[in-house]
Design a protein around this motif. Structure first.
Motif, PDB file in Angstrom:
ATOM      1  N   MET A  51     -52.972  71.521  88.396  1.00  0.00           N
ATOM      2  CA  MET A  51     -52.123  71.108  89.522  1.00  0.00           C
ATOM      3  C   MET A  51     -52.847  71.414  90.826  1.00  0.00           C
ATOM      4  O   MET A  51     -53.421  72.494  90.987  1.00  0.00           O
ATOM      5  CB  MET A  51     -50.790  71.850  89.472  1.00  0.00           C
ATOM      6  N   VAL A  52     -52.808  70.439  91.739  1.00  0.00           N
ATOM      7  CA  VAL A  52     -53.542  70.562  92.999  1.00  0.00           C
ATOM      8  C   VAL A  52     -52.654  70.126  94.155  1.00  0.00           C
ATOM      9  O   VAL A  52     -51.923  69.139  94.046  1.00  0.00           O
ATOM     10  CB  VAL A  52     -54.820  69.685  92.959  1.00  0.00           C
ATOM     11  N   ALA A  53     -52.734  70.858  95.263  1.00  0.00           N
ATOM     12  CA  ALA A  53     -52.051  70.465  96.497  1.00  0.00           C
ATOM     13  C   ALA A  53     -52.972  69.536  97.276  1.00  0.00           C
ATOM     14  O   ALA A  53     -54.126  69.874  97.534  1.00  0.00           O
ATOM     15  CB  ALA A  53     -51.727  71.697  97.334  1.00  0.00           C
ATOM     16  N   MET A  54     -52.459  68.364  97.616  1.00  0.00           N
ATOM     17  CA  MET A  54     -53.191  67.393  98.425  1.00  0.00           C
ATOM     18  C   MET A  54     -52.263  66.925  99.541  1.00  0.00           C
ATOM     19  O   MET A  54     -51.064  67.210  99.519  1.00  0.00           O
ATOM     20  CB  MET A  54     -53.681  66.239  97.556  1.00  0.00           C
ATOM     21  N   PRO A  55     -52.789  66.201 100.533  1.00  0.00           N
ATOM     22  CA  PRO A  55     -51.952  65.809 101.669  1.00  0.00           C
ATOM     23  C   PRO A  55     -50.676  65.044 101.303  1.00  0.00           C
ATOM     24  O   PRO A  55     -49.653  65.215 101.960  1.00  0.00           O
ATOM     25  CB  PRO A  55     -52.888  64.947 102.514  1.00  0.00           C
ATOM     26  N   CYS A 135     -40.620  71.047  96.142  1.00  0.00           N
ATOM     27  CA  CYS A 135     -41.583  71.773  95.298  1.00  0.00           C
ATOM     28  C   CYS A 135     -42.196  72.880  96.152  1.00  0.00           C
ATOM     29  O   CYS A 135     -43.229  72.681  96.801  1.00  0.00           O
ATOM     30  CB  CYS A 135     -42.647  70.828  94.744  1.00  0.00           C
ATOM     31  N   ALA A 136     -41.545  74.034  96.145  1.00  0.00           N
ATOM     32  CA  ALA A 136     -41.938  75.132  97.030  1.00  0.00           C
ATOM     33  C   ALA A 136     -43.352  75.639  96.754  1.00  0.00           C
ATOM     34  O   ALA A 136     -43.946  76.294  97.612  1.00  0.00           O
ATOM     35  CB  ALA A 136     -40.933  76.279  96.897  1.00  0.00           C
ATOM     36  N   GLU A 137     -43.911  75.322  95.601  1.00  0.00           N
ATOM     37  CA  GLU A 137     -45.282  75.747  95.279  1.00  0.00           C
ATOM     38  C   GLU A 137     -46.331  74.964  96.066  1.00  0.00           C
ATOM     39  O   GLU A 137     -47.487  75.369  96.164  1.00  0.00           O
ATOM     40  CB  GLU A 137     -45.553  75.603  93.775  1.00  0.00           C
ATOM     41  N   TRP A 138     -45.929  73.823  96.653  1.00  0.00           N
ATOM     42  CA  TRP A 138     -46.859  72.997  97.425  1.00  0.00           C
ATOM     43  C   TRP A 138     -46.819  73.400  98.884  1.00  0.00           C
ATOM     44  O   TRP A 138     -45.748  73.583  99.459  1.00  0.00           O
ATOM     45  CB  TRP A 138     -46.486  71.513  97.318  1.00  0.00           C
ATOM     46  N   THR A 139     -47.988  73.558  99.477  1.00  0.00           N
ATOM     47  CA  THR A 139     -48.115  73.699 100.923  1.00  0.00           C
ATOM     48  C   THR A 139     -49.162  72.698 101.380  1.00  0.00           C
ATOM     49  O   THR A 139     -50.098  72.376 100.635  1.00  0.00           O
ATOM     50  CB  THR A 139     -48.514  75.124 101.357  1.00  0.00           C
ATOM     51  N   ASP A 140     -49.001  72.214 102.576  1.00  0.00           N
ATOM     52  CA  ASP A 140     -49.889  71.184 103.115  1.00  0.00           C
ATOM     53  C   ASP A 140     -51.316  71.731 103.234  1.00  0.00           C
ATOM     54  O   ASP A 140     -51.541  72.712 103.935  1.00  0.00           O
ATOM     55  CB  ASP A 140     -49.370  70.729 104.482  1.00  0.00           C
ATOM     56  N   PRO A 141     -52.268  71.089 102.571  1.00  0.00           N
ATOM     57  CA  PRO A 141     -53.656  71.567 102.625  1.00  0.00           C
ATOM     58  C   PRO A 141     -54.411  71.118 103.881  1.00  0.00           C
ATOM     59  O   PRO A 141     -55.625  71.310 103.963  1.00  0.00           O
ATOM     60  CB  PRO A 141     -54.268  70.968 101.360  1.00  0.00           C
ATOM     61  N   GLN A 142     -53.696  70.494 104.839  1.00  0.00           N
ATOM     62  CA  GLN A 142     -54.292  70.083 106.109  1.00  0.00           C
ATOM     63  C   GLN A 142     -55.528  69.210 105.916  1.00  0.00           C
ATOM     64  O   GLN A 142     -56.577  69.443 106.486  1.00  0.00           O
ATOM     65  CB  GLN A 142     -54.643  71.318 106.958  1.00  0.00           C
ATOM     66  N   GLY A 143     -55.375  68.191 105.057  1.00  0.00           N
ATOM     67  CA  GLY A 143     -56.449  67.239 104.830  1.00  0.00           C
ATOM     68  C   GLY A 143     -57.374  67.591 103.676  1.00  0.00           C
ATOM     69  O   GLY A 143     -58.171  66.766 103.251  1.00  0.00           O
ATOM     70  N   SER A 145     -57.715  70.099  99.871  1.00  0.00           N
ATOM     71  CA  SER A 145     -56.981  70.278  98.621  1.00  0.00           C
ATOM     72  C   SER A 145     -57.261  71.677  98.087  1.00  0.00           C
ATOM     73  O   SER A 145     -58.290  72.271  98.408  1.00  0.00           O
ATOM     74  CB  SER A 145     -57.384  69.222  97.585  1.00  0.00           C
ATOM     75  N   PHE A 146     -56.342  72.194  97.291  1.00  0.00           N
ATOM     76  CA  PHE A 146     -56.551  73.468  96.614  1.00  0.00           C
ATOM     77  C   PHE A 146     -55.671  73.523  95.375  1.00  0.00           C
ATOM     78  O   PHE A 146     -54.669  72.820  95.277  1.00  0.00           O
ATOM     79  CB  PHE A 146     -56.303  74.671  97.538  1.00  0.00           C
ATOM     80  N   THR A 147     -56.072  74.358  94.445  1.00  0.00           N
ATOM     81  CA  THR A 147     -55.344  74.520  93.193  1.00  0.00           C
ATOM     82  C   THR A 147     -53.993  75.185  93.444  1.00  0.00           C
ATOM     83  O   THR A 147     -53.888  76.121  94.236  1.00  0.00           O
ATOM     84  CB  THR A 147     -56.163  75.378  92.207  1.00  0.00           C
ATOM     85  N   ILE A 148     -52.978  74.663  92.769  1.00  0.00           N
ATOM     86  CA  ILE A 148     -51.657  75.288  92.777  1.00  0.00           C
ATOM     87  C   ILE A 148     -51.619  76.233  91.576  1.00  0.00           C
ATOM     88  O   ILE A 148     -51.742  75.793  90.433  1.00  0.00           O
ATOM     89  CB  ILE A 148     -50.532  74.242  92.669  1.00  0.00           C
ATOM     90  N   ASN A 149     -51.473  77.507  91.848  1.00  0.00           N
ATOM     91  CA  ASN A 149     -51.452  78.494  90.775  1.00  0.00           C
ATOM     92  C   ASN A 149     -50.153  78.388  89.980  1.00  0.00           C
ATOM     93  O   ASN A 149     -49.078  78.220  90.568  1.00  0.00           O
ATOM     94  CB  ASN A 149     -51.586  79.908  91.341  1.00  0.00           C
TER      95      ASN A 149
END
Length: 185
Positions: A51-55, A135-143, A145-149
């Motif tokens: 799982m990854v956070a993207m814009p 989905c509280a586990e997601w935060t905006d990666p500001q353009g 991406s990073f892994t959602i733990n």
């Protein structure tokens, strides 16, 4: 563990419920929400994907690469799914029957049915916005991406801390096993 055939069947099953065509943004969000629901019910995702956070919200990394064509899958993805115009994907087979979904258990199909019944009516933008807000586990990666733990997903789902640790440790073990077996191929 990630299995391209299973991911392709997940995508195909959701596409079949929506007339055989869907915007890949909407399909990705449905797949993400299905993994999240499976984590809530069973302690692990359906896809085994990262799982990854993207814009545009949370995504499944390898599945997104298959959808975008940035990775050419084996026969699994291409046998089930093909590109359509305007950022849509479509089923290769017009009306697949249950027996063809041999990688999906009845419990998997129950998760997929529940997610589609809850979110399938949404447009791609509505479901994207839903994942941003709910989905509280997601935060905006500001353009970026990073892994959602997994810990963050389990916490967002309201699991008690002892379960968060135990379930996350189990998912890390499965991920490490997946990494090792990929190296053997």
């Amino acid at each position: 563990m990630f299995c391209e055939e299973k991911v392709a069947q997940i995508a195909a099953y959701l596409l079949s419920k929506d007339g055989g065509r869907m915007a890949y943004l909407k399909l990705m969000k449905l797949m993400y929400l299905a993994d999240r629901e499976a984590m809530n019910r069973f302690g692990e995702p359906l896809s085994g994907d990262r799982m990854v956070a993207m814009p545009h919200g949370p995504v499944l990394s390898r599945s997104l690469d298959l959808m975008n064509g940035t990775v050419h899958g084996d026969d699994g993805w291409n046998r089930w799914i093909s590109d359509a115009e305007n950022y849509e994907l479509r089923l290769q087979t017009p009306a697949p029957v249950r027996e063809l979904f041999d990688e999906l258990s009845d419990a998997d199909l129950s998760v997929l049915d529940n997610v589609y019944d809850s979110f399938g009516f949404m447009t791609k933008w509505q479901i994207r916005d839903y994942t941003h807000e709910q989905c509280a586990e997601w935060t905006d990666p500001q353009g970026g991406s990073f892994t959602i733990n997994p810990e963050n997903v389990f916490r967002a789902l309201g699991k008690p801390e002892h379960l968060v640790r135990a379930l996350s440790d189990r998912m890390r073990e499965l991920s490490e096993l997946d990494r090792i077996t990929d190296g053997l191929k």
